[in-house]
Design an enzyme around this catalytic site. Structure first.
Site, short mmCIF file in Angstrom:
data_model
loop_
_atom_site.label_atom_id
_atom_site.label_comp_id
_atom_site.label_asym_id
_atom_site.label_seq_id
_atom_site.Cartn_x
_atom_site.Cartn_y
_atom_site.Cartn_z
N HIS A 151 0.82 -1.21 0.00
CA HIS A 151 0.00 0.00 0.00
C HIS A 151 0.86 1.27 0.00
O HIS A 151 0.32 2.37 -0.16
CB HIS A 151 -0.94 0.00 1.20
N ASP A 205 -9.59 -9.57 -17.74
CA ASP A 205 -9.79 -10.78 -18.53
C ASP A 205 -8.47 -11.23 -19.15
O ASP A 205 -7.91 -10.56 -20.01
CB ASP A 205 -10.83 -10.51 -19.63
#
Length: 452
Positions: A160, A381
């Site tokens: 992060h 995808d």
């Protein structure tokens, strides 16, 4: 379910830019954000009946395309230096391959969200000092998990310190495009604008990192539970949240305040029913809210907190809480509209932290943190179709009172992964007013018919 690690290595960019990249400068929000890992796991069905025969080729191409993607996102392959910049871009990222003993269908039927932590290289949301086995923590780790009888879970541990949800979405989208050969879907990341719009400070006041540590890392017996809100119940909650001031509350605001209200009620029950001051801190993606589009493809922690407080959220009307939260969001929007390139806006950061400081330093105060991943990852995808399910963490190491929203893959529902102290969660799970709208971990994590 048994998961076996079959390979672990470091993957580096295959070819860094010819003009040797200069150190990547962190932005202000990167400086304030601690180095800890946030996880997300994308689940995919087998693309065809021959998938198992092609697993070695698939793994080889995944690793190769990852290395190529790091050529564009080379800061993710580096290491932080002095909380001011990132360099050493050839240090690389952690890459793990694993096999899962059960099928994707069988995993779904287990309905055990705590198993999600096994699909990522690093435990989520620990203090940096609690991660062992690494001389220097990589900024990202990837784990490819192959299920028996087909199916893939692609797990990401994102540091992060440099990566928020938008950053990882850009990265995974580009990795998928590189793997699949659909170069038109590549995201060319902007590596400079974040630190121009929100410049880092050479001398960051220590109290901001101290407060961030208090907000993110707590010692407690934490548990995470998954609650699903279908579209009808979300509509009903939004109706309850309406007021003259907010005639059309968003799904995000309505659910945030609904969970805030009932989590506060659970905390009050545990402590004897007394009124309990609390606040909500809602992560807001700054990219689409900037007046210019300078940050649309930027990487880094380009989010900030929209915060609101209540002296007794559990007895307040839902509409009141939503109005309070909306006022905070409007103030943030007004600030962003006035922000010109080069202005730090540090006063706004200070104001937010001062508000949180009052709550965190109060013995009776609780802060509930919310982040909405929306459809960040639903379109990633690799040629296997869209993910059939997106799961965040199973159990975060230290981050108490945090809720992650993800879009349900079927219909227009929302899944909420809620982390509370165990005794608070025990009350929430029996709250009839909460359960009238929330379904606790419905059987089968994946949509029917999507896991075979």
């Amino acid at each position: 379910m048994e998961l076996t690690i079959i390979a672990k290595e470091t993957v580096r960019p295959s070819c860094l830019p010819l003009d040797h990249p200069k150190p990547y400068k962190l932005c202000l929000f990167d400086q304030i954000t601690p180095m800890t890992y946030v996880s997300v796991v994308l689940f995919y069905r087998s693309p065809d009946q021959n998938f198992n025969d092609n697993v070695p080729q698939t793994l080889s191409q995944l690793k190769k395309s990852l290395s190529e993607t790091l050529n564009l996102f080379y800061p993710l392959s580096g290491r932080t230096n002095d909380n001011f910049y990132i360099d050493d871009f050839d240090a690389g990222v952690t890459y793990v391959e694993a096999r899962v003993s059960c099928s994707l269908t069988e995993f779904s039927k287990l309905s055990q969200t705590e198993l999600l932590n096994q699909f990522v290289p690093f435990p989520p949301l620990l203090d940096e000092r609690e991660y062992s086995g690494e001389s220097e923590l990589p900024l990202i780790g990837l784990q490819v998990n192959i299920f028996a009888c087909g199916g893939i879970a692609l797990g990401t541990s994102s540091g992060h310190k440099i990566a928020d949800g938008g950053t990882i979405c850009h990265f995974l989208t580009s990795w998928a495009a590189t793997f699949h050969g659909s170069r038109e879907n590549l995201v060319s990341p902007n590596l400079s604008n974040a630190s121009v719009v929100f410049p880092p400070r050479e001398l960051l006041p220590p109290k901001y990192q101290t407060l961030t540590g208090k907000l993110w890392f707590n010692k407690g017996n934490l548990v995470t539970r998954r609650f699903v809100f279908d579209s009808n119940n979300i509509a009903s909650i939004r109706d309850l949240a309406k007021s003259e001031g907010v005639s059309r509350p968003s799904r995000n605001d309505a659910l945030t305040c609904f969970i805030w209200k009932h989590a506060s009620a659970a905390a009050a029950t545990v402590t004897g029913g007394a009124a309990r001051a609390s606040a909500v801190a809602q992560a807001v993606n700054l990219r689409p809210r900037m007046k210019s589009q300078a940050l649309s493809a930027s990487i880094g922690n380009l989010f900030w907190w929209s915060s609101a407080s209540s002296s007794d959220a559990c007895t307040a009307e839902l509409s009141e809480l939503v109005e309070t939260l909306r006022e905070s969001l409007l103030s943030l929007n007004e600030y962003l509209e006035r922000t010109d390139q080069g202005e730090v806006g540090f006063a706004a950061v200070s104001e937010c932290y001062d508000k949180l400081e009052g709550i965190l330093n109060s013995s009776a105060g609780d802060v509930y943190v919310f982040t909405n991943w929306g459809r960040f990852f639903n379109e990633v995808d690799f040629g296997w179709g869209k993910p059939v399910w997106v799961g965040p963490h199973g159990k975060p190491g230290r981050f108490m009172n945090v809720t992650v929203f993800v879009e349900a893959q079927v219909g227009k529902g929302i899944e909420a992964f809620v982390t509370l102290e165990e005794n608070h969660m025990a009350v929430l799970e029996k709250d009839p007013k909460f359960l009238a709208f929330a379904s606790p971990n419905p059987h089968g994590l994946l949509p029917d018919g999507e896991c075979d």
